[in-house]
Design a protein around this motif. Sequence first.
Motif, mmCIF file in Angstrom:
data_model
loop_
_atom_site.group_PDB
_atom_site.id
_atom_site.type_symbol
_atom_site.label_atom_id
_atom_site.label_comp_id
_atom_site.label_asym_id
_atom_site.label_seq_id
_atom_site.Cartn_x
_atom_site.Cartn_y
_atom_site.Cartn_z
ATOM 1 N N ILE A 47 33.409 41.735 46.487
ATOM 2 C CA ILE A 47 33.180 40.408 45.924
ATOM 3 C C ILE A 47 31.711 40.019 45.927
ATOM 4 N N ASP A 48 30.924 40.542 46.879
ATOM 5 C CA ASP A 48 29.506 40.193 46.891
ATOM 6 C C ASP A 48 28.728 40.904 45.793
ATOM 7 N N GLN A 49 29.357 41.871 45.122
ATOM 8 C CA GLN A 49 28.733 42.553 43.988
ATOM 9 C C GLN A 49 29.340 42.133 42.649
ATOM 10 N N PHE A 50 30.429 41.376 42.701
ATOM 11 C CA PHE A 50 31.150 40.997 41.486
ATOM 12 C C PHE A 50 30.355 39.950 40.709
ATOM 13 N N ARG A 51 30.195 40.166 39.408
ATOM 14 C CA ARG A 51 29.417 39.243 38.581
ATOM 15 C C ARG A 51 30.195 38.728 37.371
ATOM 16 N N ASP A 52 31.346 39.301 37.080
ATOM 17 C CA ASP A 52 32.073 38.947 35.859
ATOM 18 C C ASP A 52 33.009 37.766 36.095
ATOM 19 N N TRP A 53 32.448 36.634 36.499
ATOM 20 C CA TRP A 53 33.275 35.498 36.903
ATOM 21 C C TRP A 53 34.014 34.865 35.735
ATOM 22 N N PRO B 11 40.800 33.995 30.912
ATOM 23 C CA PRO B 11 40.653 34.792 32.138
ATOM 24 C C PRO B 11 41.782 35.796 32.320
ATOM 25 N N GLU B 12 41.476 36.834 33.059
ATOM 26 C CA GLU B 12 42.488 37.825 33.427
ATOM 27 C C GLU B 12 43.157 37.473 34.752
ATOM 28 N N LEU B 13 42.491 36.644 35.547
ATOM 29 C CA LEU B 13 43.028 36.185 36.830
ATOM 30 C C LEU B 13 42.937 34.671 36.858
ATOM 31 N N LEU B 14 44.081 33.995 37.099
ATOM 32 C CA LEU B 14 44.117 32.539 37.162
ATOM 33 C C LEU B 14 44.611 32.121 38.538
ATOM 34 N N ILE B 15 43.795 31.323 39.242
ATOM 35 C CA ILE B 15 44.070 30.915 40.622
ATOM 36 C C ILE B 15 44.299 29.414 40.642
#
Length: 258
Positions: free
Chosen positions: A77-83, A167-171
Amino acid sequence: MQTNARFGCHQQIVTIDDIFFSYENKPVISGLNFSILERDFVGLVGSNGAGKTTLLKMIVGLLKPVRGEIRLFGQPIDQFRDWERVGYVPQKNALNPLFPATVREVVTSGLFGKKNMFRRLSKQERSKADDALYAMRIEDLADRRIGQLSGGQQQRVFLARALINNPELLILDEPTVGIDAETQAGFFRMIRHMHQHHHITFIMVTHDMDMIQSYLGEDSVQKSGGLSFYVKHTHEPENCRETDLTHSMQQLRETIEV
């Protein structure tokens, strides 16, 4: 890290690997392992203080675990940029009712990352905002202040904001708190439709056990501390007819009660 035969060839969207979290040295989450596959619908249930919102905030990068690792789409998650691939609807009580923003401004804020908060919207982006407003039946509220809306209207605004990037993930963190029963029923019909017909993975915190068990099954697939995870899988390609949410905005709109 948890392994399970259900993984098959399906991508892991969220991987929670031996997570620990504490508030002022008081443990909240201890040694949690869980993986969420593409197009899973995960219902997260637990008593107050069990760590539900804390876990969601770690998944979206607002909190950091004391120990362990979270990966989104295979990346730490600390490298994830595609928010833009992630939509997040926080608890309703996180809203300051005096916040001086219109509905359209709140919805379009979902298009902005940290690096482009102050740029002008393109024609395509304005069209995406219009689509999201239309789908949630709030286009007539576009110029109203967010604090002037009812609880049900506000939740539609925040869902439109979360959906604007397809989005591909919905929280969703307790998305129906403070909403009347009729509006809740319409909301649940809508997100069931989205899960069944769109390429979206869901994580939802709720206290509505009737909804959880009616759609996700009577039994949780895993318990950890005070958290229980209920999961429904919809991996069959024929169940996922839409890859772009804007292609079926009318369908989505029709699932919502006026």
